[in-house]
Design a protein around this motif. Structure first.
Motif, short mmCIF file in Angstrom:
data_model
loop_
_atom_site.label_atom_id
_atom_site.label_comp_id
_atom_site.label_asym_id
_atom_site.label_seq_id
_atom_site.Cartn_x
_atom_site.Cartn_y
_atom_site.Cartn_z
N CYS A 1 52.42 24.13 37.36
CA CYS A 1 53.79 23.62 37.24
C CYS A 1 54.12 22.64 38.36
O CYS A 1 54.71 21.58 38.12
CB CYS A 1 54.77 24.80 37.24
SG CYS A 1 56.49 24.32 37.00
N GLU A 2 53.72 22.98 39.55
CA GLU A 2 53.97 22.12 40.71
C GLU A 2 53.27 20.77 40.54
O GLU A 2 53.84 19.71 40.84
CB GLU A 2 53.45 22.83 41.97
CG GLU A 2 53.55 22.00 43.24
CD GLU A 2 52.86 22.70 44.41
OE1 GLU A 2 52.32 22.00 45.28
OE2 GLU A 2 52.86 23.95 44.44
N LYS A 3 52.04 20.79 40.02
CA LYS A 3 51.24 19.56 39.91
C LYS A 3 51.71 18.67 38.77
O LYS A 3 51.79 17.44 38.91
CB LYS A 3 49.77 19.95 39.71
CG LYS A 3 48.80 18.78 39.69
CD LYS A 3 48.67 18.12 41.05
CE LYS A 3 47.59 17.04 41.05
NZ LYS A 3 47.50 16.36 42.37
N ILE A 4 52.02 19.24 37.60
CA ILE A 4 52.32 18.41 36.42
C ILE A 4 53.70 17.78 36.48
O ILE A 4 54.01 16.88 35.68
CB ILE A 4 52.17 19.21 35.11
CG1 ILE A 4 53.21 20.36 35.04
CG2 ILE A 4 50.75 19.75 34.95
CD1 ILE A 4 53.17 21.12 33.72
N GLN A 5 54.54 18.21 37.39
CA GLN A 5 55.86 17.59 37.51
C GLN A 5 55.77 16.15 37.98
O GLN A 5 56.65 15.34 37.71
CB GLN A 5 56.73 18.40 38.48
CG GLN A 5 57.14 19.76 37.93
CD GLN A 5 58.03 20.53 38.90
OE1 GLN A 5 58.76 19.93 39.70
NE2 GLN A 5 57.97 21.85 38.84
N THR A 6 54.68 15.81 38.67
CA THR A 6 54.52 14.44 39.20
C THR A 6 53.25 13.78 38.67
O THR A 6 52.83 12.75 39.19
CB THR A 6 54.46 14.48 40.73
OG1 THR A 6 53.39 15.35 41.15
CG2 THR A 6 55.78 14.98 41.31
N THR A 7 52.64 14.38 37.65
CA THR A 7 51.40 13.84 37.10
C THR A 7 51.53 13.68 35.59
O THR A 7 51.79 14.66 34.87
CB THR A 7 50.21 14.78 37.41
OG1 THR A 7 50.11 14.96 38.82
CG2 THR A 7 48.91 14.19 36.87
N LEU B 1 43.19 19.23 37.00
CA LEU B 1 44.21 18.56 37.83
C LEU B 1 43.74 18.35 39.26
O LEU B 1 44.54 18.07 40.16
CB LEU B 1 45.50 19.39 37.82
CG LEU B 1 46.24 19.46 36.48
CD1 LEU B 1 47.33 20.53 36.51
CD2 LEU B 1 46.84 18.11 36.13
N ASP B 2 42.42 18.54 39.47
CA ASP B 2 41.78 18.31 40.78
C ASP B 2 42.14 19.36 41.81
O ASP B 2 42.10 19.11 43.01
CB ASP B 2 42.12 16.92 41.34
CG ASP B 2 41.30 15.83 40.67
OD1 ASP B 2 40.32 16.19 39.99
OD2 ASP B 2 41.66 14.66 40.80
#
Length: 679
Positions: free
Chosen positions: A270-276, A251-252
């Protein structure tokens, strides 16, 4: 198989020692100490067997040590079985036993009242002492190999997969590739809170699961559709923290050193995949324990709608545990012979511009491709082997060779299967290995193979008899779910009625049992017996294919003293004299099957059973079906106290069973004409 043998012996020792003590039926003086030493040796050896099983692959000396251990274990199991049978026979003579117990006669004085019992106990005791002497040597030698105690089996090292692949070398998976991609890119509307969809690719080792996942991962439509595509090789050792950090890297988020706990890492994911919108490929997943996946699975529930997970695995239970519905599971089929030829041809002639050479070898090459049985790994491996061979004779030699005897097959083709084998619980491994006794393309019927396993003591249970058969069904389904079996025919209740084993898996189990299970066809061109080869002398299971010449059977049963299984195919008539010879020699037989293929055209014809059959005290399984000329069974059959299964199907001339048939205290199934089972 050694591990299962030792476990079974320790269980038998505990049971029989308790029985003997309760009945005050001790062996001759001094043997109690021998049994204690025997038990101690087996327990010490048991602790290092997992390490030895792995080391034998690279250390021949360890392999020979295990072979010696197996031979001693078989001998010990036979002695314990003899002891158990002796106790059973005593139990049926209640009056004698009651007198024996009341008098509490010592072993030496009691010989005047019960000479046969004392002689039998003395014989058993002598055998135990001899075996213990050999086991002492084996136990001491284990120190030489520096075998370590392990809490769990370490599987052979698997190379970590990557997302890179040469698409030009992949063939035969376009249709399933397009179906999966269509599902990955499908309409996301209505997903709501059902979480991220998981699609699973299931198949045996070497079938091309990783290659297909690589094709999908690198497809331009897929990469354009998802914001992030992430590849994680899970492999055989499951580490939640390692997997989570690999996902985070995909996720970079490269710098995760400041995230000290698994919870910190999961929070960041969790923070990243909510908008990816992402595609996560989990390659080569083995663990199916819910507790291992629960933290990651809960984290994925917060993913952006339209995100997907693609899993490759050999286990049905993994797909279920990760939430794949039936429509989201793809079982990889075998490739066609034509596609296998394309792969083999591409590998064998890479960089070769000589079209004449290619054409001259094509017919042999196509036949070799058929040996791959739809397995792309086999086609690639054999193609690579043929690359250095430029003449027809060399190609012909490969065609005529048993695949399981080729070094290249052992090194490359069997390695993925070895991973699956070591992933099996130790108690199930003997059940798989035993399948090498059956011919290729054999149709396995669960109820029948389970009775074979039961006859050899592979289904250990301290509970009721029926529970042992339930354990057998559980083992069978376990093997089926791990892709060791295929071509399932199921009933309306979903249970497997029959299935087959892939030829490559069959070659693999033949390789693992080459000194223990022997298959031989005798056509009269040469005399053959187990005595004809030093390696055959260690065999405990024999499949014999004999033509119409009855004399061939007579000659082939030389050297059968250690046999536990004899299954035959052929159409010759077996005379009484040949049976007498067999029963005198093969006194440790536990299974006799003269109708392996359940077809009267390939069943040995038995006309008369001699009285000597009563000597086979270890016999559990006897199949005499399709012996149309057999008129009666001798009363001595009723002395087979351990007999569990008797098949007299299509023995139409037998009109009456022996009078003492009720003495068969362990008989579970009696099959008569037609398909009716008498329990």
């Amino acid at each position: 198989m050694a591990e299962a043998l030792v476990a079974a012996i320790l269980q038998q020792l505990a049971t029989l020692t308790a029985q003997s003590a309760s009945r005050q039926l001790r062996l001759v003086r001094g043997v109690e100490a021998e049994i204690e030493n025997l038990e101690s040796n087996f327990k010490a050896i048991q602790c290092v067997l997992e390490d030895a099983e792995e080391k034998q692959l690279v250390n021949k000396s360890v392999g020979l040590w295990l072979e010696r251990l197996k031979q001693v274990s078989y001998d010990m199991e036979d002695v314990l079985d003899e002891w158990q049978t002796f106790l059973q026979k005593l139990a049926t003579k209640s009056d004698e036993v009651e007198v024996f117990i009341k008098k509490k006669v010592c072993p030496f004085i009691s010989c005047f009242q019960f000479p046969h019992q004392v002689v039998r106990r003395h014989d058993i005791a002598v055998k135990i002492i001899e075996i213990n002497g050999e086991l002492d040597k084996i136990a001491r030698e284990k120190e030489r190999y520096q075998l370590a105690t392990r809490s769990e089996m370490k599987q052979p090292r698997r190379l970590e997969s990557t997302s890179f692949v040469d698409v030009s070398k992949l063939h035969g998976r376009d249709a399933v590739k397009h179906k999966i991609i269509s599902m990955l890119l499908g309409d996301n509307s209505g997903e709501g809170n059902i979480g991220i969809q998981t699609i699973s690719i299931i198949g045996m080792g070497g079938i091309g699961k990783t290659a297909l996942a690589q094709m999908i991962y690198n497809d331009h439509k897929v990469r354009a559709h998802f914001n992030k595509v992430i590849w994680v090789c899970v492999s055989d050792f499951f580490d939640q923290n390692k997997i989570a950090r690999a996902i985070l890297g995909g996720l970079d988020i490269q710098d995760s050193t400041n995230l000290q706990t698994l919870q910190n890492v999961l929070d960041k994911i969790c923070e990243k995949i909510q908008t990816t919108r992402f595609l996560l490929v989990l390659d080569d997943v083995w663990t199916d324990h819910d507790e291992d996946w629960e933290p990651l699975r809960a984290t994925f529930q917060h993913g952006m709608p339209g995100s997907r997970i693609l899993v490759t695995t050999r286990k049905e239970s993994v797909a279920t545990g990760l939430g794949s519905s039936r429509s989201q599971v793809f079982h990889l089929n075998h490739l066609s012979d034509e596609v296998c030829w394309l792969i083999l041809n591409q590998m064998a002639f890479v960089g070769e511009d000589d079209d004449e050479l290619r054409k001259s070898l094509e017919d042999v090459g196509r036949e070799i491709a058929k040996k791959c049985k739809g397995l792309p790994l086999a086609a690639k491996t054999l193609g690579g082997l043929l690359r250095e061979k430029k003449n027809r004779n060399e190609w012909q030699n490969i065609l005529n060779s048993e695949l399981w005897k080729l070094n290249v097959a052992k090194e490359y083709i069997f390695t993925p299967l070895l991973l699956s084998y070591y992933d099996l619980p130790s108690e199930i491994r003997p059940c798989l290995l035993y399948c090498a006794l059956f011919p290729k393309d054999y149709t396995f019927v669960p109820n029948e193979i389970i009775k074979h396993w039961l006859a050899h003591g592979y289904l250990h249970s301290s509970h009721s008899r029926m529970e042992e058969e339930e354990i057998g069904e559980e083992y069978f389904n376990y093997l089926a779910s791990r892709c060791f079996l295929q071509d399932f025919v199921k009933g309306q209740d979903g249970k497997i009625w029959r299935c087959k084993m892939h030829d490559m898996v069959h070659d693999f189990v033949q390789h693992l049992t080459k000194n223990e299970i022997v298959a031989m066809a005798v056509d009269g061109s040469e005399n053959w017996s187990l005595e004809s080869s030093s390696s055959y002398r260690r065999a405990h299971h024999l499949r014999l294919m004999i033509g119409k010449d009855y004399q061939l059977f007579h000659e082939s049963i030389n050297g059968t003293e250690k046999l536990r299984s004899l299954v035959t195919m052929g159409s010759c008539d077996v005379g009484k004299d040949a049976w007498q010879v067999l029963f005198k020699r093969a006194k440790y037989l536990r299974l006799l099957d003269f109708a392996l293929l359940r077809d009267h055209r390939y069943s040995m014809k038995v006309k008369e059973i001699p009285n000597e059959i009563g000597k086979l005290i270890h016999l559990r399984y006897l199949d005499l079906s399709y012996s149309e000329d057999l008129r009666h069974l001798p009363e001595e059959v009723c002395e087979l106290k351990n007999l569990q299964y008797l098949n007299l199907n299509n023995c139409g001339r037998i009109v009456k069973l022996p009078d003492g048939i009720g003495k068969l205290m362990n008989l579970r199934c009696l099959r008569t004409s037609g398909y009716q089972w008498l329990q």
